[in-house]
Design a protein around this motif. Sequence first.
Motif, mmCIF file in Angstrom:
data_model
loop_
_atom_site.group_PDB
_atom_site.id
_atom_site.type_symbol
_atom_site.label_atom_id
_atom_site.label_comp_id
_atom_site.label_asym_id
_atom_site.label_seq_id
_atom_site.Cartn_x
_atom_site.Cartn_y
_atom_site.Cartn_z
ATOM 1 N N THR A 219 29.713 10.283 28.987
ATOM 2 C CA THR A 219 28.608 10.797 28.185
ATOM 3 C C THR A 219 28.859 12.255 27.830
ATOM 4 O O THR A 219 29.471 12.998 28.609
ATOM 5 C CB THR A 219 27.261 10.663 28.934
ATOM 6 N N VAL A 220 28.417 12.635 26.652
ATOM 7 C CA VAL A 220 28.464 14.027 26.200
ATOM 8 C C VAL A 220 27.087 14.345 25.643
ATOM 9 O O VAL A 220 26.525 13.557 24.876
ATOM 10 C CB VAL A 220 29.542 14.239 25.115
ATOM 11 N N PHE A 221 26.534 15.493 26.025
ATOM 12 C CA PHE A 221 25.195 15.825 25.546
ATOM 13 C C PHE A 221 25.033 17.326 25.361
ATOM 14 O O PHE A 221 25.744 18.127 25.963
ATOM 15 C CB PHE A 221 24.108 15.282 26.478
ATOM 16 N N TYR A 222 24.082 17.678 24.494
ATOM 17 C CA TYR A 222 23.870 19.097 24.201
ATOM 18 C C TYR A 222 22.997 19.733 25.275
ATOM 19 O O TYR A 222 22.461 19.067 26.160
ATOM 20 C CB TYR A 222 23.332 19.291 22.799
ATOM 21 N N SER A 223 22.875 21.068 25.197
ATOM 22 C CA SER A 223 22.295 21.821 26.311
ATOM 23 C C SER A 223 20.820 21.527 26.545
ATOM 24 O O SER A 223 20.325 21.734 27.656
ATOM 25 C CB SER A 223 22.489 23.324 26.097
ATOM 26 N N ASN A 224 20.092 21.045 25.531
ATOM 27 C CA ASN A 224 18.689 20.693 25.752
ATOM 28 C C ASN A 224 18.548 19.579 26.778
ATOM 29 O O ASN A 224 17.493 19.434 27.405
ATOM 30 C CB ASN A 224 18.034 20.260 24.438
ATOM 31 N N LEU A 225 19.597 18.773 26.945
ATOM 32 C CA LEU A 225 19.605 17.718 27.953
ATOM 33 C C LEU A 225 20.417 18.129 29.178
ATOM 34 O O LEU A 225 20.620 17.329 30.087
ATOM 35 C CB LEU A 225 20.182 16.423 27.364
ATOM 36 N N GLY A 226 20.891 19.382 29.171
ATOM 37 C CA GLY A 226 21.689 19.891 30.275
ATOM 38 C C GLY A 226 20.998 21.066 30.949
ATOM 39 O O GLY A 226 19.912 20.928 31.500
ATOM 40 N N TYR A 227 21.631 22.242 30.833
ATOM 41 C CA TYR A 227 21.108 23.412 31.532
ATOM 42 C C TYR A 227 20.420 24.403 30.602
ATOM 43 O O TYR A 227 20.261 25.575 30.942
ATOM 44 C CB TYR A 227 22.235 24.074 32.331
ATOM 45 N N GLY A 228 20.029 23.915 29.432
ATOM 46 C CA GLY A 228 19.116 24.652 28.577
ATOM 47 C C GLY A 228 19.643 25.966 28.038
ATOM 48 O O GLY A 228 20.833 26.134 27.770
ATOM 49 N N THR A 229 18.739 26.920 27.903
ATOM 50 C CA THR A 229 19.052 28.203 27.277
ATOM 51 C C THR A 229 19.642 29.209 28.253
ATOM 52 O O THR A 229 20.322 30.151 27.835
ATOM 53 C CB THR A 229 17.784 28.810 26.658
ATOM 54 N N THR A 230 19.391 29.036 29.546
ATOM 55 C CA THR A 230 19.811 30.043 30.525
ATOM 56 C C THR A 230 21.005 29.619 31.355
ATOM 57 O O THR A 230 21.653 30.463 31.977
ATOM 58 C CB THR A 230 18.655 30.388 31.475
ATOM 59 N N GLY A 231 21.317 28.310 31.395
ATOM 60 C CA GLY A 231 22.452 27.846 32.172
ATOM 61 C C GLY A 231 22.158 27.774 33.660
ATOM 62 O O GLY A 231 21.023 27.956 34.112
ATOM 63 N N SER A 232 23.228 27.545 34.427
ATOM 64 C CA SER A 232 23.104 27.453 35.881
ATOM 65 C C SER A 232 24.467 27.707 36.502
ATOM 66 O O SER A 232 25.442 27.037 36.170
ATOM 67 C CB SER A 232 22.598 26.064 36.292
ATOM 68 N N GLY A 233 24.543 28.688 37.402
ATOM 69 C CA GLY A 233 25.814 28.991 38.052
ATOM 70 C C GLY A 233 26.868 29.391 37.036
ATOM 71 O O GLY A 233 26.666 30.309 36.238
ATOM 72 N N SER A 234 27.997 28.674 37.044
ATOM 73 C CA SER A 234 29.097 28.994 36.125
ATOM 74 C C SER A 234 28.873 28.416 34.730
ATOM 75 O O SER A 234 29.692 28.630 33.835
ATOM 76 C CB SER A 234 30.423 28.458 36.682
ATOM 77 N N ILE A 235 27.769 27.697 34.532
ATOM 78 C CA ILE A 235 27.491 27.061 33.245
ATOM 79 C C ILE A 235 26.543 27.948 32.443
ATOM 80 O O ILE A 235 25.385 28.129 32.828
ATOM 81 C CB ILE A 235 26.850 25.672 33.440
ATOM 82 N N PRO A 236 26.992 28.516 31.323
ATOM 83 C CA PRO A 236 26.099 29.352 30.517
ATOM 84 C C PRO A 236 25.069 28.499 29.772
ATOM 85 O O PRO A 236 25.173 27.269 29.719
ATOM 86 C CB PRO A 236 27.052 30.033 29.518
ATOM 87 N N GLY A 237 24.099 29.162 29.192
ATOM 88 C CA GLY A 237 23.159 28.472 28.328
ATOM 89 C C GLY A 237 23.819 28.030 27.034
ATOM 90 O O GLY A 237 24.866 28.545 26.644
ATOM 91 N N TYR A 238 23.216 27.045 26.393
ATOM 92 C CA TYR A 238 23.658 26.551 25.082
ATOM 93 C C TYR A 238 25.071 25.964 25.107
ATOM 94 O O TYR A 238 25.805 26.057 24.123
ATOM 95 C CB TYR A 238 23.597 27.664 24.030
ATOM 96 N N VAL A 239 25.461 25.349 26.223
ATOM 97 C CA VAL A 239 26.803 24.775 26.336
ATOM 98 C C VAL A 239 26.702 23.259 26.497
ATOM 99 O O VAL A 239 26.103 22.773 27.453
ATOM 100 C CB VAL A 239 27.566 25.380 27.534
#
Length: 253
Positions: A219-239
């Motif tokens: 699966t591949v999905f955009y950040s609204n279904l992931g870690y949003g605008t702010t990210g989490s840990g090593s994952i930035p927002g909008y990724v």
Amino acid sequence: MLVDYTISYLNGTLSGYTGDSLAKQLGEYTYSGYYDPQIWDLNNSTSGIIEIMTGMKEGGYTKAIIPAVLLDTESGMEISQGAGSSLIYEIHLHKVIDNIDQYQIDQIESYLAENLPSISDSTAYGFYYRKTRSNLQDTLDSGDYIQVRYIGRFLNGTVFDTNIEDSAKRYRIYSSGTTYSATSYQYLSDSTEAMDENSFVAGFNKALYGMKPGEEAVTVFYSNLGYGTTGSGSIPGYVPLRFDVWIEDEDNE
């Protein structure tokens, strides 16, 4: 805005940056890190960021000291050690993005065309999914648990997380302090209830819903279904993120 940046305190200490070369110079490079240019949303920014970036053109560069008083809104774009820290921003503007969601969709579809051409359409906005191995014999009852193995990647190919020990070693993100065990997911007949009960990001939840032992999917999905605008840990927002998932056979649980 798609930018590369460095952020430092007035004494020269770095607070944040993009680019793997700088991370390597500082001895801070990790194989799970995200070092590509990042998206900053000026609609969710501080007055200081807005002031120095307003009027910038693609390909432009700016360097400015932003006083602490103009960095007083927690947007996720300013990085400080606490209240009262003025910061030096160096910013390279790569691209002005009019629609961040559509920009991510374009990223995903370009990635899929090159890497996963069998996934051509989304099953929901920003969510792309394909089951690569099916189990047509078994059924799930509400309340059943499945055991999940996964590899999480950025679209640049970097593996940022996995619960498979051999894969962690292969991608050089292994940690001796981590227990590499399968993740439990509870199937519930009510999909909304299942989303609430399983503490995963929405895209990962959507991919797992209804999967049965022995099945595999990507699966591949955009950040609204992931870690949003702010990210989490090593994952930035909008990724956007990619996950490859495997459901363990019942005999292997």
